[in-house]
Design an enzyme around this catalytic site. Structure first.
Site, PDB file in Angstrom:
ATOM      1  N   LYS A   1      43.580  20.385  36.231  1.00 50.62           N
ATOM      2  CA  LYS A   1      44.288  20.866  37.428  1.00 50.62           C
ATOM      3  C   LYS A   1      44.530  19.728  38.428  1.00 50.62           C
ATOM      4  CE  LYS A   1      44.795  25.314  38.874  1.00 50.62           C
ATOM      5  NZ  LYS A   1      44.238  26.630  39.062  1.00 50.62           N
TER       6      LYS A   1
ATOM      7  N   SER B   1      53.648  36.006  29.546  1.00 46.47           N
ATOM      8  CA  SER B   1      52.754  36.239  28.391  1.00 46.47           C
ATOM      9  C   SER B   1      52.381  37.714  28.265  1.00 46.47           C
ATOM     10  CB  SER B   1      51.471  35.427  28.564  1.00 46.47           C
ATOM     11  OG  SER B   1      50.783  35.831  29.738  1.00 46.47           O
TER      12      SER B   1
ATOM     13  N   ALA C   1      43.278  40.064  27.883  1.00 56.78           N
ATOM     14  CA  ALA C   1      43.225  38.668  28.342  1.00 56.78           C
ATOM     15  C   ALA C   1      42.197  37.857  27.537  1.00 56.78           C
ATOM     16  CB  ALA C   1      42.896  38.617  29.830  1.00 56.78           C
TER      17      ALA C   1
ATOM     18  N   ARG D   1      35.298  37.471  38.582  1.00 53.50           N
ATOM     19  CA  ARG D   1      36.173  38.417  37.876  1.00 53.50           C
ATOM     20  C   ARG D   1      35.551  39.807  37.940  1.00 53.50           C
ATOM     21  NH1 ARG D   1      37.544  36.198  32.369  1.00 53.50           N
ATOM     22  NH2 ARG D   1      38.999  34.937  33.590  1.00 53.50           N
TER      23      ARG D   1
ATOM     24  N   GLU E   1      43.710  37.277  24.004  1.00 52.76           N
ATOM     25  CA  GLU E   1      44.876  36.398  24.083  1.00 52.76           C
ATOM     26  C   GLU E   1      44.422  34.964  24.361  1.00 52.76           C
ATOM     27  OE1 GLU E   1      48.310  34.498  26.270  1.00 52.76           O
ATOM     28  OE2 GLU E   1      46.277  34.863  26.918  1.00 52.76           O
ATOM     29  N   HIS E   2      43.397  34.821  25.209  1.00 56.67           N
ATOM     30  CA  HIS E   2      42.868  33.500  25.548  1.00 56.67           C
ATOM     31  C   HIS E   2      42.313  32.822  24.296  1.00 56.67           C
ATOM     32  CE1 HIS E   2      39.947  30.643  27.300  1.00 56.67           C
ATOM     33  NE2 HIS E   2      40.890  30.502  28.201  1.00 56.67           N
TER      34      HIS E   2
ATOM     35  N   LYS F   1      29.287  41.520  47.996  1.00 56.98           N
ATOM     36  CA  LYS F   1      30.287  42.390  48.629  1.00 56.98           C
ATOM     37  C   LYS F   1      30.767  43.452  47.654  1.00 56.98           C
ATOM     38  CE  LYS F   1      32.127  39.602  52.341  1.00 56.98           C
ATOM     39  NZ  LYS F   1      31.785  40.582  53.388  1.00 56.98           N
TER      40      LYS F   1
ATOM     41  N   GLU G   1      38.268  32.303  44.045  1.00 53.62           N
ATOM     42  CA  GLU G   1      39.351  33.071  43.407  1.00 53.62           C
ATOM     43  C   GLU G   1      38.755  34.349  42.835  1.00 53.62           C
ATOM     44  OE1 GLU G   1      42.898  32.070  40.388  1.00 53.62           O
ATOM     45  OE2 GLU G   1      41.029  32.582  39.381  1.00 53.62           O
TER      46      GLU G   1
ATOM     47  N   HIS H   1      45.170  38.741  41.493  1.00 51.32           N
ATOM     48  CA  HIS H   1      44.441  37.522  41.874  1.00 51.32           C
ATOM     49  C   HIS H   1      44.429  37.371  43.390  1.00 51.32           C
ATOM     50  CE1 HIS H   1      44.913  35.074  37.881  1.00 51.32           C
ATOM     51  NE2 HIS H   1      44.519  36.310  37.665  1.00 51.32           N
TER      52      HIS H   1
HETATM   53  P1  0O2 Z   1      39.873  28.436  33.978  1.00 51.44           P
HETATM   54  O1  0O2 Z   1      39.218  27.427  34.787  1.00 51.44           O
HETATM   55  O2  0O2 Z   1      39.797  28.174  32.509  1.00 51.44           O
HETATM   56  O3  0O2 Z   1      39.469  29.839  34.362  1.00 51.44           O
HETATM   57  P2  0O2 Z   1      47.240  27.869  41.058  1.00 51.44           P
HETATM   58  O4  0O2 Z   1      45.744  27.891  40.922  1.00 51.44           O
HETATM   59  O5  0O2 Z   1      47.756  28.865  42.048  1.00 51.44           O
HETATM   60  O6  0O2 Z   1      47.767  26.515  41.277  1.00 51.44           O
HETATM   61  P3  0O2 Z   1      47.326  28.808  38.356  1.00 51.44           P
HETATM   62  O7  0O2 Z   1      46.133  28.045  37.911  1.00 51.44           O
HETATM   63  O8  0O2 Z   1      48.450  28.927  37.371  1.00 51.44           O
HETATM   64  O9  0O2 Z   1      47.931  28.264  39.687  1.00 51.44           O
HETATM   65  O10 0O2 Z   1      46.798  30.219  38.838  1.00 51.44           O
HETATM   66  P4  0O2 Z   1      47.020  31.645  38.280  1.00 51.44           P
HETATM   67  O11 0O2 Z   1      48.184  31.750  37.387  1.00 51.44           O
HETATM   68  O12 0O2 Z   1      46.991  32.562  39.468  1.00 51.44           O
HETATM   69  O13 0O2 Z   1      45.695  31.937  37.473  1.00 51.44           O
HETATM   70  C1  0O2 Z   1      45.161  31.118  36.490  1.00 51.44           C
HETATM   71  C2  0O2 Z   1      44.032  31.897  35.813  1.00 51.44           C
HETATM   72  O14 0O2 Z   1      44.485  33.223  35.489  1.00 51.44           O
HETATM   73  C3  0O2 Z   1      43.656  31.281  34.472  1.00 51.44           C
HETATM   74  O15 0O2 Z   1      42.599  30.418  34.654  1.00 51.44           O
HETATM   75  C4  0O2 Z   1      43.231  32.499  33.636  1.00 51.44           C
HETATM   76  O16 0O2 Z   1      41.907  32.874  33.960  1.00 51.44           O
HETATM   77  C5  0O2 Z   1      44.162  33.558  34.140  1.00 51.44           C
HETATM   78  N1  0O2 Z   1      45.447  33.584  33.406  1.00 51.44           N
HETATM   79  C6  0O2 Z   1      46.670  33.296  33.908  1.00 51.44           C
HETATM   80  N2  0O2 Z   1      47.625  33.466  32.986  1.00 51.44           N
HETATM   81  C7  0O2 Z   1      47.004  33.888  31.862  1.00 51.44           C
HETATM   82  C8  0O2 Z   1      47.470  34.272  30.549  1.00 51.44           C
HETATM   83  O17 0O2 Z   1      48.661  34.239  30.227  1.00 51.44           O
HETATM   84  N3  0O2 Z   1      46.518  34.663  29.657  1.00 51.44           N
HETATM   85  C9  0O2 Z   1      45.193  34.723  29.968  1.00 51.44           C
HETATM   86  N4  0O2 Z   1      44.339  35.126  29.029  1.00 51.44           N
HETATM   87  N5  0O2 Z   1      44.723  34.358  31.193  1.00 51.44           N
HETATM   88  C10 0O2 Z   1      45.611  33.959  32.121  1.00 51.44           C
HETATM   89  P5  0O2 Z   1      42.683  28.956  33.970  1.00 51.44           P
HETATM   90  O18 0O2 Z   1      43.788  28.196  34.610  1.00 51.44           O
HETATM   91  O19 0O2 Z   1      42.780  29.156  32.506  1.00 51.44           O
HETATM   92  O20 0O2 Z   1      41.382  28.254  34.405  1.00 51.44           O
END
Ligand code: 0O2
Length: 250
Positions: free
Chosen positions: A94, A155, A192, A118, A195-196, A61, A180, A161
């Site tokens: 999770k 952060s 990102a 992404r 920072e990750h 898409k 997602e 999203h």
């Molecule tokens: P992975 O598997 O390592 O990619 P929900 O799913 O709605 O219950 P959640 O998980 O808090 O709640 O969802 P959110 O906040 O919408 O998105 C989570 C994902 O966004 C993370 O994946 C990251 O990819 C990114 N993300 C969110 N906050 C940050 C941040 O402060 N810094 C960075 N670098 N990335 C962020 P995960 O959870 O790491 O999973």
């Protein structure tokens, strides 16, 4: 022994007890999860294959939109697309946090980011342009929108999203899968990713980490201003493309 000392010792012991309980619980949960995956090996692998199909559909898409945009305006709104299936570790974390029952049905219903796509865009407006185009497509449902561009995370994290439901067509059935989608600019992606990497260096002392978090959040602000400036320059150079308005970010 003084009362204060006894109190400290009781406090220490209760902390040790609670840490031990935590470790025992984590190990039990890990064991239960591994057992579950072992028992459900085939259906679990099948489910992961469906998620891979959903990722392919979603990527297509975006590629189609990119192609059409390049025909119309002679430029691409998408710089790159990266996809992933959530790692077992991250999935288990999770499941624990959300207290999800260990059944495939519950996991599929409640964990919405097992498949992730992404999309890295050139300019902030491209993000909303793609969102707009996607929202108009009648074969998909946008179940959830989290706009971390309008409302950045503490952060400093910025991205748009979406949780999208997309059909995949199998031999004898149609299956709706959740994906997602994270849409962000090159600059947001750069922030990102770094920072990750820094966040997952766990041996940083708490006080240093606090200072670093503040600096990282300031970097995110700088990057957001840069994105905005680049957008303004592009709008001046190609006003005909400036049809989608940026939300008021600043
Ligand atoms: P992975 O598997 O390592 O990619 P929900 O799913 O709605 O219950 P959640 O998980 O808090 O709640 O969802 P959110 O906040 O919408 O998105 C989570 C994902 O966004 C993370 O994946 C990251 O990819 C990114 N993300 C969110 N906050 C940050 C941040 O402060 N810094 C960075 N670098 N990335 C962020 P995960 O959870 O790491 O999973």
């Amino acid at each position: 022994m003084s009362d204060t000392l006894k109190f400290r010792r009781d406090e220490d012991n209760s902390m040790i007890d609670s840490r031990r309980d935590d470790i025992v619980l984590k190990t039990l949960m890990n064991d239960k999860f591994m057992e579950f995956i072992e028992e459900q090996r085939e259906p679990y692998q099948e489910l992961l294959a469906y998620y891979r199909c959903a990722i392919m559909e979603m990527e297509t898409k975006f590629r189609v939109l990119n192609e059409q945009f390049s025909l119309q305006y002679d430029r691409n709104p998408i710089e790159s697309i990266k996809s992933r299936i959530k790692s077992m570790d991250s999935l288990l974390k999770k499941i624990k946090v959300k207290n999800v029952n260990l059944t495939l049905q519950d996991i599929e219903n409640q964990i919405t980011d097992i498949a992730g796509v992404r999309v890295v865009c050139s300019f902030p407006e491209d993000i909303y342009l793609l969102y707009d185009c996607l929202a108009k497509q009648d074969d998909i449902k946008i179940l959830e929108v989290k706009d971390y561009i309008k409302n950045p995370k503490p952060s400093g994290y910025r991205s748009l999203h979406l949780i999208v439901e997309i059909p995949i067509f199998l031999r004898n059935e149609k299956r709706n899968m959740k994906v997602e989608v994270q849409l962000r600019t090159i600059a947001m992606d750069f922030w990102a990713s770094l920072e990750h990497k820094l966040r997952y260096k766990k041996d940083i002392p708490e006080d240093i980490l606090r200072g670093l978090s503040k600096e990282l959040s300031e970097c995110a602000e700088t990057i957001a201003r840069l994105d905005y400036k680049m957008q303004m320059i592009r709008n001046e150079l190609s006003p005909e493309e400036h049809i989608w308005k940026l939300p008021t970010l600043y």
